[in-house]
Enzyme design. Structure first.
Site, PDB file in Angstrom:
ATOM      1  N   HIS A 269       0.823  -1.218   0.000  1.00 47.59           N
ATOM      2  CA  HIS A 269       0.000   0.000   0.000  1.00 47.59           C
ATOM      3  C   HIS A 269       0.859   1.271   0.000  1.00 47.59           C
ATOM      4  O   HIS A 269       0.871   1.991  -0.980  1.00 47.59           O
ATOM      5  CB  HIS A 269      -1.007   0.026   1.146  1.00 47.59           C
ATOM      6  CG  HIS A 269      -1.910  -1.154   1.201  1.00 47.59           C
ATOM      7  ND1 HIS A 269      -2.694  -1.533   0.138  1.00 47.59           N
ATOM      8  CD2 HIS A 269      -2.149  -2.063   2.193  1.00 47.59           C
ATOM      9  CE1 HIS A 269      -3.382  -2.609   0.463  1.00 47.59           C
ATOM     10  NE2 HIS A 269      -3.071  -2.958   1.698  1.00 47.59           N
ATOM     11  N   ASP A 320      -5.280  -8.356  -3.077  1.00 51.31           N
ATOM     12  CA  ASP A 320      -5.542  -8.076  -1.670  1.00 51.31           C
ATOM     13  C   ASP A 320      -6.798  -8.769  -1.157  1.00 51.31           C
ATOM     14  O   ASP A 320      -6.819  -9.982  -0.956  1.00 51.31           O
ATOM     15  CB  ASP A 320      -5.593  -6.564  -1.468  1.00 51.31           C
ATOM     16  CG  ASP A 320      -5.486  -6.148  -0.002  1.00 51.31           C
ATOM     17  OD1 ASP A 320      -5.494  -7.040   0.873  1.00 51.31           O
ATOM     18  OD2 ASP A 320      -5.397  -4.952   0.273  1.00 51.31           O
TER      19      ASP A 320
END
Length: 453
Positions: A269, A320
């Site tokens: 991220h 994810d």
């Protein structure tokens, strides 16, 4: 030695016609030739591109896709989504985890991903006690990969605390929590299972700086001095604020203070990196693992991708939470996010270059580095992982070369992936995984029981 003849292929040297891959018994490309198809070759019609690494997945979360979209009384965020995830995770038995992972992996292969980095933190029984084999659930993920033919780098997660400063874990985290000794046993079993599977790899994943102390991180890196290291970092504004409050530093800067960042690191991220941290990650050669669809779904924010790329930063994409599984979709959202941030089109492409080619090649290289894959692409020494786009699909009408990639990623290209080969073996044919029917039956029974029951 098997031979695959590709009508059109994207090689490291560019687009080529009539490419033959000779595939060794280890599933790797032993030689590449051009010219007419040898009589003993399997002819693959269509447009061949390299299989894409998916560098960040929580496979079990595929089972809850779409369940966290009801607005709450207050502002919804990652933290309210996490409550849904905890409840779902606490409901699953080992067979359930394997069935859902197999479904996610089938969908990844049909989408054009050929290797996954499984950031695996669901370790223990529903009551929080370790299984007799502490690596039981890691083995289930690897079994799902073997069933579907997907390459996997298993990344067992060290998770010890609920917040910065070593806060005690919450009850909802009971299936994740390990001390260093228990984690060592989880990791040993996961590494052995990965080694036994021909397309298995291994790395470690301290979950986040919320979940690990400095001393624990130091001990982990000493115990595992080589191989990939993945960590969630700076995903949320609250995470940055809490880190500043606890340590007087932002998370990525703090990580660099606690550990020597290098090419073995993948920072997942990094959404709220400041300019100093962007320079820090780029100069270290670390990969930033971007998960654009999940980051959009969770309302995370926008990573400073244009600045990072301009500084030579390396990046790849992952699915994810698996709220949607699409290789082309992740690549499109990757660039669209930067278009939002910069208010200009083709934000990540160099002048005069195709955006699709730019992001695909960057994510091939970044994903390979992050997962420790070595050589990747349609090159000698790489796994024979081939994604075949249907040349007759309307998205590609009148197009050739890089325009095909741009149309696959940014155009109306649903159903464009016709075949996928992993290690020289066809696992997707006619757009459908060869084991989809059996995998669907098993996963449907699990989800109807866990969700509907």
């Amino acid at each position: 030695m098997d031979k695959l003849h590709l009508d059109k292929a994207l090689t490291p040297e560019g687009w080529r016609d009539d490419v033959t891959l000779s595939v060794g018994p280890d599933g790797r490309i032993a030689a590449i030739t051009t010219g007419a198809a040898p009589p003993d070759a399997t002819r693959i019609r269509g447009i061949a591109i390299p299989g894409l690494p998916n560098l960040h997945s929580h496979a079990f979360q595929r089972g809850m896709a779409g369940l966290a979209e009801v607005a709450g009384e207050g502002d919804d965020s990652f933290w309210t989504w996490r409550d849904w995830m905890y409840r779902f995770a606490l409901a699953l038995e080992p067979d359930d985890v394997e069935a859902i992972a197999a479904l996610a992996y089938v969908e990844m292969l049909e989408a054009g991903f050929t290797t996954v980095g499984e950031f695996h933190y669901l370790h223990h029984g529903r009551d929080g006690r370790p299984y007799a084999d502490p690596a039981e659930l890691a083995r289930r993920c690897i079994a799902a990969a073997e069933t579907t033919g997907l390459g996997i780098a298993i990344l067992p997660v060290f998770y010890a605390h609920s917040g910065f400063g070593g806060l005690p874990p919450s009850e909802g985290q009971r299936r994740f929590i390990c001390d260093l000794d228990l984690f060592g046993r989880v990791a040993a079993g996961a590494r052995a299972a990965a080694k036994a599977y021909g397309r298995g790899g291994f790395g470690i994943a301290p979950h986040s700086l919320r979940a690990v102390t400095r001393d624990e991180l130091t001990a982990l890196l000493a115990a595992f001095p080589a191989g990939p290291v993945h960590i969630h970092v700076s995903e949320q504004v609250k995470e940055v604020e809490d880190c500043l409050s606890a340590h007087g530093m932002r998370p990525i800067a703090l990580l660099g203070d606690w550990a020597a960042l290098s090419e073995r690191w993948c920072l997942i991220h990094a959404t709220h990196a400041d300019p100093f941290e962007v320079r820090q990650m780029a100069s270290a050669g670390a990969v930033v693992g971007l998960c654009p669809v999940t980051e959009a779904n969770l309302g995370d924010g926008l990573f400073a991708g244009v600045d990072f790329k301009a500084r030579g930063g390396r990046f790849g994409v992952g699915t994810d939470s698996n709220v949607a599984i699409s290789a082309s979709g992740e690549l499109a959202m990757l660039d669209y996010a930067q278009r939002f941030a910069t208010r200009r089109r083709t934000a990540l492409a160099d002048r005069g270059r195709s955006t699709g080619r730019t992001v695909l090649e960057a994510c091939l290289c970044g994903g390979a580095q992050a997962l420790g894959l070595g050589t990747i692409g349609l090159a000698v020494g790489a796994p024979a992982d081939v994604v075949v786009l249907d040349a007759g699909h309307m998205a590609f009408a009148g197009r050739g070369g890089d325009a095909v990639l741009d149309s696959w990623i940014f155009g109306p290209s649903a159903g464009a992936v016709s075949e996928v080969w992993v290690s020289g073996r066809r696992v997707v044919d006619g757009g459908r995984h060869v084991a989809r029917s059996a995998v669907e039956v098993r996963a449907r029974a699990v989800l109807e029981r866990v969700i509907g029951g």
